[in-house]
Design an enzyme around this catalytic site. Structure first.
Site, mmCIF file in Angstrom:
data_model
loop_
_atom_site.group_PDB
_atom_site.id
_atom_site.type_symbol
_atom_site.label_atom_id
_atom_site.label_comp_id
_atom_site.label_asym_id
_atom_site.label_seq_id
_atom_site.Cartn_x
_atom_site.Cartn_y
_atom_site.Cartn_z
ATOM 1 N N ASP A 199 0.854 -1.182 0.000
ATOM 2 C CA ASP A 199 0.000 0.000 0.000
ATOM 3 C C ASP A 199 0.894 1.238 0.000
ATOM 4 O OD1 ASP A 199 -2.219 1.598 0.086
ATOM 5 O OD2 ASP A 199 -2.707 1.211 2.186
ATOM 6 N N ASP A 202 -2.780 2.480 -6.164
ATOM 7 C CA ASP A 202 -1.754 2.549 -5.121
ATOM 8 C C ASP A 202 -1.686 1.343 -4.207
ATOM 9 O OD1 ASP A 202 -4.182 3.033 -3.904
ATOM 10 O OD2 ASP A 202 -3.426 4.592 -2.574
ATOM 11 N N GLU A 203 -2.340 0.243 -4.535
ATOM 12 C CA GLU A 203 -2.227 -0.949 -3.693
ATOM 13 C C GLU A 203 -2.456 -2.212 -4.504
ATOM 14 O OE1 GLU A 203 -5.277 -1.709 -0.752
ATOM 15 O OE2 GLU A 203 -6.602 -0.233 -1.678
#
Length: 362
Positions: free
Chosen positions: A16, A111-112
């Protein structure tokens, strides 16, 4: 109570990025680094924040907060519009780093992502060291930080990645799962929102330990699908697989060494292991893909990077050695910080497709 066998055997990493959009802006604009910053609509237009940096979070500002409310909490907050195309491009580079370690990558957003590294042989198969190396590569190559969670299953890995934010990681080994989940708050489980939390609280259910002691049939009757999920999660069981959803165009294996290698002979000592790892991963995709090129990448002690590629339809250790020699011959006096090998891939064309293409050319 025991965990499902599959959940104890797998090694799942959840990566993350730390305040991703804001971090990209702070990286690209040094004047933003020491101020409270948010990405989103302007307060006068009743916008909503998509994210904010950790300086802003000290004031209680968070994602999805109305801009006017964020301004009330922190009058000096700077709210800027996002640059989505930039974030998309950076996200692509992050995913390229993920694919150096495993083909099993499941992006959840820009983003993860989840990574299944069960079969990765790098760092002797240690998911902890693999996660550390992924975070190191992201920082060195993109100047961004990421947090990681390592666990035998997806939901625990996701929870773990939030434990030591920012720029940290948390490991939940199989033999610690039972201990970890017993005190785990239900509100930390992905998918358990505020409404569900309120309903669970009315039944005296606040932690996984509470669920373990609750009557199973009653839980299923009262909470349906959510109740079934909580029965498993409260025992550390999550058999969901990491599901890749991206077409592979390349495969790479590379490593940054703790101490710089001094010369070509030292690199060759690692090349065989890299080749075996690449070959192992390649076997899983050759039914659908064909090799189009091979390449070698070197990062030197002064952080300069050089690479060399050759067209090739097959994996060849000797060709990797030739390319490596070519790169190191140009800079004989530099130490080697990173070494990597890769193959380019294209979708395999069936015999019928080839015949159709030939007829069109004729």
């Amino acid at each position: 109570m025991t965990n499902a066998v599959s959940s104890t055997q797998r090694k799942i990493i959840h990566i993350d990025m730390d305040c991703f959009y804001a971090a990209v802006e702070m990286r690209d604009n040094p004047q933003y680094r020491d101020i409270a910053l948010a990405i989103g609509g302007h307060s006068e237009r009743r916008g909503v924040l998509s994210t904010c940096n950790y300086k802003a979070r000290e004031f209680g500002i968070r994602s999805a907060m109305p801009s006017f409310k964020a301004k009330a909490l922190c009058p000096d907050l700077l709210i800027i519009p996002g640059r989505m195309q930039v974030y998309v491009e950076v996200s692509k580079k992050i995913k390229e780093i993920f694919f150096r370690y495993t083909d099993l990558v499941e992006p959840l957003s820009l983003d993860e992502a989840f990574l299944d590294v069960t079969e990765c042989t790098l760092f002797k198969g240690s998911a902890t060291y693999i996660a550390q190396d992924i975070r190191r590569a992201i920082f060195e190559e993109l100047n961004l930080t990421a947090s990681a969670g390592i666990a035998p299953c997806k939901f625990l890995a996701k929870i773990a990645s939030d434990e030591n934010k920012p720029n940290g990681q948390c490991v939940i080994p199989p033999d610690k799962v039972a201990e970890f989940v017993k005190t785990l708050a239900l509100k930390k489980i992905p998918g358990v929102g505020k409404v569900a939390q309120q309903k669970l609280a009315l039944k005296g259910l606040f932690s996984c330990g509470d669920v373990q002691l609750y009557d199973s049939e009653k839980l299923l009757l009262e909470f349906g699908k959510l109740g079934g999920a909580l029965l498993n999660f409260s025992r550390g069981i999550d058999n969901r697989m990491v599901e890749p959803n991206r077409e592979r165009k390349s495969l790479a294996v590379e490593r940054t060494f703790e101490k710089d290698l001094l010369d070509e002979s030292a690199c060759l000592l690692h090349l065989d292991a890299f080749y075996d790892e690449l070959n192992r991963r390649l076997q899983k995709v050759l039914k659908e893909k064909v090799i189009t090129k091979v390449g070698v990448k070197v990062k030197f002690g002064d952080f300069t990077v050089k690479s060399a590629e050759r067209k090739s339809a097959e994996l060849s250790l000797s060709l990797f050695k030739i390319l490596l020699h070519h790169l190191l011959e140009q800079t004989p006096d530099k130490t080697i910080r990173l070494l990597g090998i890769s193959v380019g891939l294209e979708k395999r064309v069936s015999d019928n497709q080839s015949a159709v293409q030939l007829s069109l050319l004729d």
